[in-house]
Scaffold this active site. Sequence first.
Site, PDB file in Angstrom:
ATOM      1  N   HIS A 136       0.811  -1.220   0.000  1.00  0.00           N
ATOM      2  CA  HIS A 136       0.000   0.000   0.000  1.00  0.00           C
ATOM      3  C   HIS A 136       0.844   1.269   0.000  1.00  0.00           C
ATOM      4  CE1 HIS A 136       0.324  -0.230   4.546  1.00  0.00           C
ATOM      5  NE2 HIS A 136       0.447   1.070   4.383  1.00  0.00           N
ATOM      6  N   SER A 153       4.673   2.514   7.827  1.00  0.00           N
ATOM      7  CA  SER A 153       4.315   1.404   6.944  1.00  0.00           C
ATOM      8  C   SER A 153       5.507   0.885   6.165  1.00  0.00           C
ATOM      9  CB  SER A 153       3.257   1.856   5.937  1.00  0.00           C
ATOM     10  OG  SER A 153       1.967   1.659   6.430  1.00  0.00           O
ATOM     11  N   ASP A 195       0.027  -7.622   1.429  1.00  0.00           N
ATOM     12  CA  ASP A 195       0.484  -6.235   1.543  1.00  0.00           C
ATOM     13  C   ASP A 195       2.005  -6.140   1.531  1.00  0.00           C
ATOM     14  OD1 ASP A 195       0.183  -3.522   1.638  1.00  0.00           O
ATOM     15  OD2 ASP A 195      -0.320  -3.403   3.771  1.00  0.00           O
TER      16      ASP A 195
END
Length: 382
Positions: free
Chosen positions: A120, A228, A150
Amino acid sequence: MSTPRSLLLPLGLAAVIGGAGGAALTVGAGSHTTTTTVTQAAVPATADTASTSGTSPVADTSAAPLTATQIYQRSKDAVAFITAQVTQRSSGPFGQVASGTATGTGFVITKDGLIVTNAHVIDGASSIRVKVGDRRPVTAKVVGVDTSTDVALLKIDTGGADLPTLAFADSSAVQIGDAAFAIGNPYGLDRTLTTGVISALHRSIDAPDGYAISDVLQTDAALNPGNSGGPLLDTSGRVIGINSQIESSGSSATGATGGNTGVGFAVPANTVRRVVAQLEATGRATHPYLGVASGDTTSGVAGARVGSVGAGGPAARAGVRPGDVITQLGGTPVRDAESLTSVLEGHRPGEKVTAELLRGGQTHTVTITLGTRPARAVTTAG
């Protein structure tokens, strides 16, 4: 028994923790808040310890524990600051449709420039720049992306130099209470260290394509937008997971997602390594597919109750029916619906597995030839 997903929804919003413009999760004006749900799985997935040629192996566990300072000093130069110029993010469960500049974190796994991050972080990117440690930013190319876990794999040109790397740990050996260390770029503040512990195991979170990611590590190490794709490390400085999502109390009126509340989630290293091996080899990852929607039983019997069976799918061809309770798959006990996803991930597309079913009080055994997971989930079941 795992906690029903619906009971967790009122507790808050779990948000992917990629940054935007170094200061927020969403990218550009008018972005939608990223949401997901969190559940607890009862059975861990089978650990996969294979590694690809040149990819960091499982690291040695014999060394004495390091201090937080030692871990940071040994790891910081292998952590990457990722900047993605986003033209349009894909729609889906995360609701990310925006344009602008997104930032996140990654880490180097081979000295010749392979870098792992979250899918992402680079979703919809027209160009990607990576700054490893104190080095100058360089353009990265995408080796492969797996939205089901992911995970994304990038490659940069090192100019012939050897980069420092981080090694993977065996995440199946992680225990609740183990110390955990996160290094990332929250709010654009590069190479920030936060510390905590592993606060829970075997969580399940939603992937960008709507499938469940199983055996996720939960930590109270502070994670915020921009973390992230960064590494969650153990006391030997090994990667036990990729920091991917946080449990957040909500979002502001401007759409910026809330920050750390002490509950963060990392995709486990064993899953990452398995996926990275496929991405490095072929540029894509495949996952086994059963073709059922399942839920927990209500009778107290261990197993996953089949709610529906996809027409023409692997389970349907093997004779699985709605109402069946799957109690074993491939010889591994299935305790509930979440553990079915975890057990399934221990197998490969095309593999023949036996499944034990309870039907009308009797046990039936069927052989299922597993399929390949479709690109997007119709339901979050396997």
